[in-house]
Design a protein around this motif. Structure first.
Motif, short mmCIF file in Angstrom:
data_model
loop_
_atom_site.label_atom_id
_atom_site.label_comp_id
_atom_site.label_asym_id
_atom_site.label_seq_id
_atom_site.Cartn_x
_atom_site.Cartn_y
_atom_site.Cartn_z
N CYS A 136 -33.59 23.53 78.54
CA CYS A 136 -32.82 24.30 79.53
C CYS A 136 -31.51 23.58 79.87
O CYS A 136 -30.47 24.24 80.03
CB CYS A 136 -33.65 24.50 80.80
SG CYS A 136 -35.00 25.71 80.63
N TYR A 137 -31.55 22.25 79.98
CA TYR A 137 -30.31 21.50 80.19
C TYR A 137 -29.32 21.82 79.06
O TYR A 137 -28.13 22.08 79.30
CB TYR A 137 -30.56 19.98 80.15
CG TYR A 137 -31.42 19.40 81.24
CD1 TYR A 137 -31.70 20.09 82.42
CD2 TYR A 137 -31.94 18.11 81.11
CE1 TYR A 137 -32.49 19.52 83.41
CE2 TYR A 137 -32.72 17.53 82.10
CZ TYR A 137 -32.99 18.24 83.24
OH TYR A 137 -33.77 17.67 84.21
N PHE A 138 -29.84 21.78 77.83
CA PHE A 138 -28.98 21.97 76.66
C PHE A 138 -28.42 23.39 76.61
O PHE A 138 -27.23 23.59 76.37
CB PHE A 138 -29.77 21.67 75.38
CG PHE A 138 -29.01 21.97 74.13
CD1 PHE A 138 -27.92 21.19 73.75
CD2 PHE A 138 -29.37 23.03 73.31
CE1 PHE A 138 -27.21 21.47 72.60
CE2 PHE A 138 -28.67 23.31 72.16
CZ PHE A 138 -27.59 22.54 71.80
N ASP A 164 -25.35 21.57 80.31
CA ASP A 164 -25.19 20.69 81.46
C ASP A 164 -25.13 19.25 80.95
O ASP A 164 -26.15 18.57 80.80
CB ASP A 164 -26.36 20.87 82.43
CG ASP A 164 -26.11 20.25 83.79
OD1 ASP A 164 -25.45 19.19 83.82
OD2 ASP A 164 -26.57 20.80 84.80
N ILE A 165 -23.92 18.77 80.66
CA ILE A 165 -23.74 17.47 80.03
C ILE A 165 -24.24 16.34 80.92
O ILE A 165 -24.83 15.36 80.44
CB ILE A 165 -22.26 17.24 79.67
CG1 ILE A 165 -21.74 18.39 78.80
CG2 ILE A 165 -22.08 15.91 78.95
CD1 ILE A 165 -22.51 18.58 77.52
N SER A 166 -24.04 16.47 82.23
CA SER A 166 -24.46 15.40 83.14
C SER A 166 -25.98 15.20 83.09
O SER A 166 -26.47 14.06 83.08
CB SER A 166 -24.00 15.69 84.57
OG SER A 166 -24.58 16.90 85.04
N LEU A 167 -26.73 16.30 83.07
CA LEU A 167 -28.18 16.19 82.98
C LEU A 167 -28.64 15.78 81.59
O LEU A 167 -29.59 15.01 81.44
CB LEU A 167 -28.83 17.52 83.37
CG LEU A 167 -28.77 17.89 84.86
CD1 LEU A 167 -29.31 19.29 85.10
CD2 LEU A 167 -29.55 16.88 85.70
N LEU A 168 -27.94 16.26 80.56
CA LEU A 168 -28.30 15.89 79.19
C LEU A 168 -28.17 14.40 78.96
O LEU A 168 -29.00 13.78 78.29
CB LEU A 168 -27.41 16.64 78.19
CG LEU A 168 -27.87 18.04 77.77
CD1 LEU A 168 -26.81 18.70 76.90
CD2 LEU A 168 -29.19 17.98 77.03
N ALA A 187 -28.41 11.32 72.52
CA ALA A 187 -27.77 10.11 71.98
C ALA A 187 -26.27 10.32 71.80
O ALA A 187 -25.46 9.43 72.10
CB ALA A 187 -28.42 9.71 70.65
N TYR A 188 -25.88 11.49 71.33
CA TYR A 188 -24.45 11.80 71.14
C TYR A 188 -23.70 11.71 72.46
O TYR A 188 -22.62 11.10 72.54
CB TYR A 188 -24.30 13.19 70.52
CG TYR A 188 -22.85 13.61 70.39
CD1 TYR A 188 -22.08 13.25 69.28
CD2 TYR A 188 -22.23 14.37 71.39
CE1 TYR A 188 -20.75 13.62 69.17
CE2 TYR A 188 -20.91 14.75 71.30
CZ TYR A 188 -20.17 14.37 70.19
OH TYR A 188 -18.84 14.73 70.10
N HIS A 189 -24.24 12.32 73.49
CA HIS A 189 -23.54 12.35 74.79
C HIS A 189 -23.58 11.01 75.51
O HIS A 189 -22.87 10.82 76.51
CB HIS A 189 -24.12 13.45 75.67
CG HIS A 189 -23.75 14.84 75.22
ND1 HIS A 189 -22.46 15.31 75.24
CD2 HIS A 189 -24.51 15.82 74.69
CE1 HIS A 189 -22.43 16.55 74.77
NE2 HIS A 189 -23.67 16.89 74.42
N ASN A 190 -24.38 10.08 74.99
CA ASN A 190 -24.37 8.72 75.53
C ASN A 190 -23.57 7.77 74.64
O ASN A 190 -23.57 6.56 74.86
CB ASN A 190 -25.80 8.20 75.70
CG ASN A 190 -26.48 8.76 76.95
OD1 ASN A 190 -26.16 8.37 78.07
ND2 ASN A 190 -27.40 9.69 76.76
#
Length: 538
Positions: A221-223, A227-231, A281-284
């Motif tokens: 659901c985040y994805f 929602d990048i902050s939650l992801l 991992a990508y968004h981190n």
């Protein structure tokens, strides 16, 4: 870059086999292609009942905009292979109804949304309490816990039972909202389910995979909401899911393979897990780790693609589109294994339907006996024990009722002449009250004649006296308490949110594989998207 407008060649198999030359891919629609195949097949199959399958996907006109798309826009290219099969009219109607239902969704206000979420929580809590406490459920449904083999299970204490059942019902409701693309409300309901599961003893819940799947659904659901902050903070949830799978499925899914006769029914959920691990991992900024996860997910995705030939074969045997694709995905594209799975599921549905009918009859019988002082139903298993000894069923039920289902105390009362007489009086009073209630209901429905009205006016106590046994003493305080309990039960039944309870209960299908049934099309698109993003940061 402008798409090529040169005519193309399409290779067709199925109800008609051959090549369509010089097809204007940029201007022909699916309607035109169906009409041409219908004509070439001698008109045996009307165009509207022709299914077209390409690349494991059924090509369909999903709406007014879709009807105007050209074959090129729908993904068909020069030398594309197409399987043409005849669709049943009922299947087309079902598909149209599903599309219409999806299109009929409306936006609701925040106040209405909040009210609905509260109703969902309250109904799930009431149903789970009814299940765990053994109180009388409505006769139109009864929810029980089953394992992967379809066997009834009891997990932990009454509190654990209640927590697990509430979590399962809320999870099912959240999944329904996910299918409707309502990811905001779905996320709220899934978080409620997580809260319910957290009330259960961790040692009890770690042997089932419902919580790991719930964690994946929350991150999905985040994805889908982007929602990048939650992801970026979802790594802990995914790590919890992976650890949970190892507990419940065994290392390398060895336990799951044993339970499912060697089938990889869980493959799609692991695909989604690896995709989300790559996205997080990508968004981190962990691009190397992201590539490893996404590459593994891509390999799983390739293995889950359904071959057109196998798909068409199962549909030709009378199986529906969704169940055919599901069986093939879960059976690693092995046709015989897929057929076995389809037959096993059919037998399981028949058995479950028979069990539900039997349970409904049992619930009606339990309601006839009334509730125990603590508002529990009479235990039918203990009732069978007493009946096998030789006691009359209704009398034995009353003994269990007044003794809170304690078999030994019930037996003591049944073998004590004085207590036995009291039980018989209680049974007779209940029979009279039931008969009186039925007579009143019939009197409300049947008009009375003039002579009946006159007789009732002359002697108003005559009807009441005729339904009372003069040899029986007046109702005692205990029988009045029973009446009070009955009235309280009736009031509680009337206060139920039946609409929401029916909706939630209806989502508990008893399908043990429903959590693994993922189409993976969206997952495939997401894998391609994030691999492209990784390539751009080199």
């Amino acid at each position: 870059m402008e798409p090529e407008k040169a005519p193309g060649k399409l290779r067709v198999a199925g109800i008609w086999c051959g090549a369509l030359e010089e097809v204007p891919l940029d201007s022909w629609t699916l309607d035109a292609l169906r009409e041409e195949i219908s004509r070439r097949s001698g008109g045996r199959h009307p165009p509207e009942y022709i299914n077209l399958i390409s690349g494991g996907k059924v090509l369909r006109d999903d709406g007014r905009c879709e009807e105007r798309k050209s074959l090129l826009q729908l993904g068909l290219k020069n030398n594309s292979k197409i399987l043409a099969s005849a669709a049943a009219p009922a299947e087309e109607r079902d598909r149209a109804a599903a599309a219409e239902a999806l299109a009929a969704q409306e936006e609701v206000s925040e106040a209405e949304r909040s009210r609905r979420l509260n109703r969902i929580r309250a109904a799930a809590e009431k149903l789970s309490r009814s299940h765990a406490e053994g109180s009388l459920p409505p006769e139109d449904y009864h929810i029980e816990l089953e394992n992967q083999a379809g066997e009834k299970v009891m997990l932990g204490t009454e509190t654990d039972q209640r927590a697990v059942m509430m979590g399962l019902m809320l999870h099912a409701n959240g999944k329904k909202l996910m299918k409707l693309k309502n990811y905001g409300d779905a996320l709220d309901v899934l978080l409620m389910a997580e809260e319910a599961f957290s009330l259960c003893n961790p040692k009890v819940i770690q042997m089932v995979d419902n919580v790991p799947i719930l964690e994946i659904d929350i991150v999905w659901c985040y994805f889908m909401r982007r929602d990048i902050s939650l992801l970026s903070m979802a790594g802990l949830r995914l790590a919890k899911a992976r650890k949970g799978f190892e507990h419940s499925h065994g290392k390398d899914s060895t336990r799951m393979l044993l339970l499912q006769s060697g089938r990889h029914v869980e493959a799609a959920i692991y695909l989604r897990l690896e995709l989300l691990e790559g996205v997080v991992a990508y968004h981190n900024g962990h691009f190397g780790q992201s590539r490893v996860s996404l590459t593994s997910a891509q390999a799983r995705y390739s293995k889950l693609q359904v071959p057109d030939e196998a798909f068409s074969l199962l549909m030709g045997m009378g199986y529906k589109e969704q169940e055919s694709k599901r069986a093939l995905r879960m059976s690693s594209q092995d046709i015989q294994s897929a057929l076995d799975l389809l037959e096993e599921e059919k037998e399981r549905k028949i058995r479950r339907r028979q069990e539900n009918m039997l349970r409904q009859a049992e619930i009606m019988e339990q309601k006839m006996y009334g509730m125990t002082p603590q508002k529990k139903a009479v235990d039918l298993q203990q009732l069978k024990v007493l009946e096998s000894i030789g006691f009359e069923r209704t009398l034995a039920a009353e003994a269990l009722r007044v003794n809170e289902n304690d078999t030994q105390k019930a037996l003591d009362d049944l073998t004590n002449p004085e207590k036995n007489s009291e039980l018989q009086l209680h049974v007779e009073r209940r029979r009279q009250r039931r008969a009186s209630r039925i007579n009143r209901e019939e009197a409300d429905l049947v008009p009375r004649s003039a002579s009946q009205e006159e007789a009732a006016t002359t002697n108003p106590d005559q009807n009441a006296a005729s339904s009372r046994d003069s040899n029986l003493p007046e109702a005692s305080s205990s029988s009045r308490a029973e009446d009070d309990m009955l009235q309280e039960f009736i009031a509680e039944e009337e206060a139920r949110d039946e609409e929401m309870e029916n909706e939630i209960a209806g989502q508990i299908t008893g399908d043990s594989l429903v959590d693994y049934d993922i189409e993976v099309q969206e997952e495939g698109e997401a894998i391609a998207e994030y691999l492209a993003l990784l390539n751009s940061v080199r």
